[in-house]
Scaffold this active site. Structure first.
Site, short mmCIF file in Angstrom:
data_model
loop_
_atom_site.label_atom_id
_atom_site.label_comp_id
_atom_site.label_asym_id
_atom_site.label_seq_id
_atom_site.Cartn_x
_atom_site.Cartn_y
_atom_site.Cartn_z
N LEU A 176 0.85 -1.18 0.00
CA LEU A 176 0.00 0.00 0.00
C LEU A 176 0.89 1.23 0.00
O LEU A 176 1.95 1.23 0.63
CB LEU A 176 -0.90 0.02 1.25
CG LEU A 176 -1.98 -1.05 1.37
CD1 LEU A 176 -2.72 -0.90 2.68
CD2 LEU A 176 -2.94 -1.01 0.19
N ASP A 177 0.45 2.30 -0.68
CA ASP A 177 1.29 3.49 -0.72
C ASP A 177 1.24 4.23 0.61
O ASP A 177 0.48 3.91 1.52
CB ASP A 177 0.94 4.39 -1.91
CG ASP A 177 -0.44 5.02 -1.81
OD1 ASP A 177 -0.88 5.33 -0.68
OD2 ASP A 177 -1.09 5.23 -2.85
N LEU A 178 2.06 5.26 0.71
CA LEU A 178 2.28 5.97 1.97
C LEU A 178 0.98 6.48 2.58
O LEU A 178 0.78 6.41 3.80
CB LEU A 178 3.24 7.14 1.73
CG LEU A 178 3.61 8.00 2.94
CD1 LEU A 178 4.47 7.21 3.91
CD2 LEU A 178 4.34 9.27 2.48
N THR A 210 -2.15 5.42 2.11
CA THR A 210 -3.24 4.46 2.16
C THR A 210 -3.14 3.62 3.42
O THR A 210 -2.05 3.18 3.79
CB THR A 210 -3.22 3.54 0.93
OG1 THR A 210 -3.32 4.33 -0.26
CG2 THR A 210 -4.37 2.55 0.95
#
Length: 236
Positions: free
Chosen positions: A105-107, A109
């Site tokens: 997951l990105d930063l 999220t």
């Protein structure tokens, strides 16, 4: 020596630095035990989690670990990072240095992240052809309309990669909140799909992967081992 899959005679030969002929003798003498059973099969296929003993001496005793984490916003899905706290930093399990992330997951999220040391299990979950569904709850800046549902179902063309996304299911939960189900995970895909409507994503949260939902008893930043049933269910 760490292995994924190997013949028993090859593993014993390399582990004990003896010839395969000598391995055959050890097996014939019933001195090799695999997963609690004396074996007479030199061609037995073993893996990194097979428990192997020679004359009651343990040669390999790796244990598979499967963990769910409630990832907070502001934490990166990486094992090391010089600027941000990582999901590994949040863990307290003794084997955490051997784990890898299953579906990042990105930063910005939050939500469900899985970690394991079982590469075959993680590959089954991440291979596109297996079409493992991921469910997200998305909060948007502007109100939603029924037009979104059809657009997500049809897929969207991204010129930069020259690809069309696979069909995704969107359900409108309220004026500003949607539930999105995907079977792929391209770079910032959800944010870019809503970007086609010029509707910025305010909050993005992954609720589930396959049949496994984030445990609502886990607080943000906490983690726990998966149960045997969860390990089996998520892979079906």
């Amino acid at each position: 020596m760490s292995i994924n899959r190997s013949r028993l005679d090859r593993y014993i030969s390399e582990k004990l630095n003896i010839s395969r002929r000598d391995v055959r003798l050890l097996v014939a003498q019933k001195r090799i035990v695999v997963d609690g059973k004396t074996t007479d099969d030199i061609s037995l296929i073993i893996n990194k989690f097979s428990h192997i003993e020679f004359d009651s001496k343990v040669l390999q005793a790796n244990k598979a670990s499967y963990i769910m984490l409630y990832k907070p916003v502001g934490v990166v899905s990486a094992t090391k990072d010089e600027q941000h706290k990582t999901v590994i930093d949040l863990l307290t399990f003794p084997e955490k240095s051997s784990l890898h992330i299953v579906g990042r997951l990105d930063l910005n999220t939050s939500g469900l992240v899985l970690l394991t040391n079982d590469s075959r299990w993680s590959e089954r979950l991440t291979k596109p052809e297996n079409k493992v569904k991921k469910r997200y709850i998305v909060t948007l800046k502007n109100p939603l309309t029924p037009d979104y549902i059809a657009a997500f179902e049809q897929g969207m063309y991204f010129a930069f990669e020259n690809v069309t996304t696979r069909p995704a299911t969107l359900a409108i939960l309220s004026d500003y909140v949607a539930q999105v189900d995907l079977v792929e995970g391209r770079y910032h895909q959800i944010k870019r799909m809503f970007g086609r409507f010029r509707n910025p994503v305010v909050n993005l949260h992954r609720q589930s992967i396959g049949k496994l939902a984030l445990d609502n008893k886990i607080k943000v930043g906490e983690s726990r081992y998966l149960t045997p049933l969860e390990i089996e269910q998520i892979d079906t």
